[in-house]
Design a protein around this motif. Sequence first.
Motif, PDB file in Angstrom:
ATOM      1  N   SER A 209      -1.857   5.624   6.057  1.00 56.00           N
ATOM      2  CA  SER A 209      -1.375   6.241   7.290  1.00 56.00           C
ATOM      3  C   SER A 209       0.140   6.149   7.364  1.00 56.00           C
ATOM      4  O   SER A 209       0.725   5.101   7.063  1.00 56.00           O
ATOM      5  CB  SER A 209      -1.999   5.549   8.513  1.00 56.00           C
ATOM      6  OG  SER A 209      -3.413   5.611   8.466  1.00 56.00           O
ATOM      7  N   VAL A 210       0.757   7.227   7.787  1.00 55.09           N
ATOM      8  CA  VAL A 210       2.210   7.250   7.918  1.00 55.09           C
ATOM      9  C   VAL A 210       2.640   6.221   8.957  1.00 55.09           C
ATOM     10  O   VAL A 210       1.983   6.041   9.992  1.00 55.09           O
ATOM     11  CB  VAL A 210       2.686   8.657   8.322  1.00 55.09           C
ATOM     12  CG1 VAL A 210       4.208   8.693   8.456  1.00 55.09           C
ATOM     13  CG2 VAL A 210       2.230   9.665   7.288  1.00 55.09           C
ATOM     14  N   PHE A 211       3.724   5.508   8.685  1.00 52.89           N
ATOM     15  CA  PHE A 211       4.319   4.457   9.515  1.00 52.89           C
ATOM     16  C   PHE A 211       3.546   3.144   9.451  1.00 52.89           C
ATOM     17  O   PHE A 211       3.912   2.185  10.141  1.00 52.89           O
ATOM     18  CB  PHE A 211       4.464   4.891  10.967  1.00 52.89           C
ATOM     19  CG  PHE A 211       5.423   6.031  11.165  1.00 52.89           C
ATOM     20  CD1 PHE A 211       6.788   5.840  11.007  1.00 52.89           C
ATOM     21  CD2 PHE A 211       4.968   7.297  11.483  1.00 52.89           C
ATOM     22  CE1 PHE A 211       7.671   6.889  11.176  1.00 52.89           C
ATOM     23  CE2 PHE A 211       5.848   8.343  11.661  1.00 52.89           C
ATOM     24  CZ  PHE A 211       7.209   8.147  11.505  1.00 52.89           C
ATOM     25  N   ALA A 212       2.485   3.052   8.659  1.00 51.51           N
ATOM     26  CA  ALA A 212       1.799   1.781   8.453  1.00 51.51           C
ATOM     27  C   ALA A 212       2.503   1.010   7.347  1.00 51.51           C
ATOM     28  O   ALA A 212       3.063   1.592   6.422  1.00 51.51           O
ATOM     29  CB  ALA A 212       0.335   2.002   8.096  1.00 51.51           C
ATOM     30  N   LEU A 213       2.476  -0.329   7.428  1.00 52.44           N
ATOM     31  CA  LEU A 213       3.152  -1.153   6.426  1.00 52.44           C
ATOM     32  C   LEU A 213       2.550  -0.917   5.050  1.00 52.44           C
ATOM     33  O   LEU A 213       3.278  -0.749   4.068  1.00 52.44           O
ATOM     34  CB  LEU A 213       3.063  -2.629   6.806  1.00 52.44           C
ATOM     35  CG  LEU A 213       3.701  -3.612   5.825  1.00 52.44           C
ATOM     36  CD1 LEU A 213       5.195  -3.336   5.665  1.00 52.44           C
ATOM     37  CD2 LEU A 213       3.477  -5.044   6.279  1.00 52.44           C
ATOM     38  N   PHE A 214       1.217  -0.917   4.978  1.00 48.51           N
ATOM     39  CA  PHE A 214       0.549  -0.675   3.702  1.00 48.51           C
ATOM     40  C   PHE A 214       0.273   0.818   3.582  1.00 48.51           C
ATOM     41  O   PHE A 214      -0.821   1.311   3.886  1.00 48.51           O
ATOM     42  CB  PHE A 214      -0.745  -1.487   3.603  1.00 48.51           C
ATOM     43  CG  PHE A 214      -0.507  -2.965   3.643  1.00 48.51           C
ATOM     44  CD1 PHE A 214      -0.058  -3.648   2.521  1.00 48.51           C
ATOM     45  CD2 PHE A 214      -0.721  -3.680   4.810  1.00 48.51           C
ATOM     46  CE1 PHE A 214       0.161  -5.016   2.559  1.00 48.51           C
ATOM     47  CE2 PHE A 214      -0.504  -5.050   4.860  1.00 48.51           C
ATOM     48  CZ  PHE A 214      -0.061  -5.720   3.725  1.00 48.51           C
ATOM     49  N   SER A 215       1.266   1.536   3.151  1.00 49.14           N
ATOM     50  CA  SER A 215       1.170   2.990   3.000  1.00 49.14           C
ATOM     51  C   SER A 215       2.130   3.422   1.904  1.00 49.14           C
ATOM     52  O   SER A 215       2.775   2.593   1.261  1.00 49.14           O
ATOM     53  CB  SER A 215       1.502   3.694   4.327  1.00 49.14           C
ATOM     54  OG  SER A 215       2.830   3.413   4.727  1.00 49.14           O
TER      55      SER A 215
END
Length: 239
Positions: free
Chosen positions: A200-206
């Motif tokens: 997901s955009v703006f997620a840390l794990f992305s």
Amino acid sequence: MRAFVSFSVLALIVVGLALSLSHIPFGNSTANTDRMHVAKYYLNNGVKDTGAPNLVTAVVLDYRALDTLGEVTVLFIASLGLGIFLSWPKKEGSEDDDKRGLPPASLIVRRGSQFLFPLILLFGGYIFLHGHLTPGGGFQGGSVIASAFLLMFLGNTGYRLRQKTLAVTESLAGITFVIIGLIGLGVGGYFLNNFLPKGSVFALFSAGVIPILYAAIGLKVGAELAGIVANMFGSGSEG
């Protein structure tokens, strides 16, 4: 003679700028529009292609990640060359034999550097781990990490770094970068392919492999610059 050389260099710079500006199209010409199609593609498709809202990161570690590997290699060569130069044996009786060292820092500077050291390291790690989301990245985070070691050298007389630890960290980070590139070659057909899910955009794990690459770059740059600082202070140890 010095005035002539200065005037010649200035004249070359002026001529170069004039020639460069003469080839830049102004206004809404067709040539100007054609030259912007790559930038427009990045702006319109960067987040979708890479999963990184920081488009500078998307360009540096996805569209032209191979160039970034070259930049890290250049830094490694520069660090290696400086280390060899500073460790070159001195002639006996030279001025370099007079090791006066730095005067001891005050109690406030000494305790302050020790207090700030882990916080600066944490901040540097934050910068390169969030490089795909916010302004920053591996080079910036690595530089911040190296500044923490510089502060320790300035605030603590006799502070030493273990060169072997720096070398191992730098080597593992570089190997990690190359291994990820080879996995992308095997999975996606080209070197440094972003083969992991983008999330997901703006997620840390992305953003797929981009955060991993930035972590590797941050550790490598931090170790290289810290090694340069240690060599300049003559405070590296073998252990």
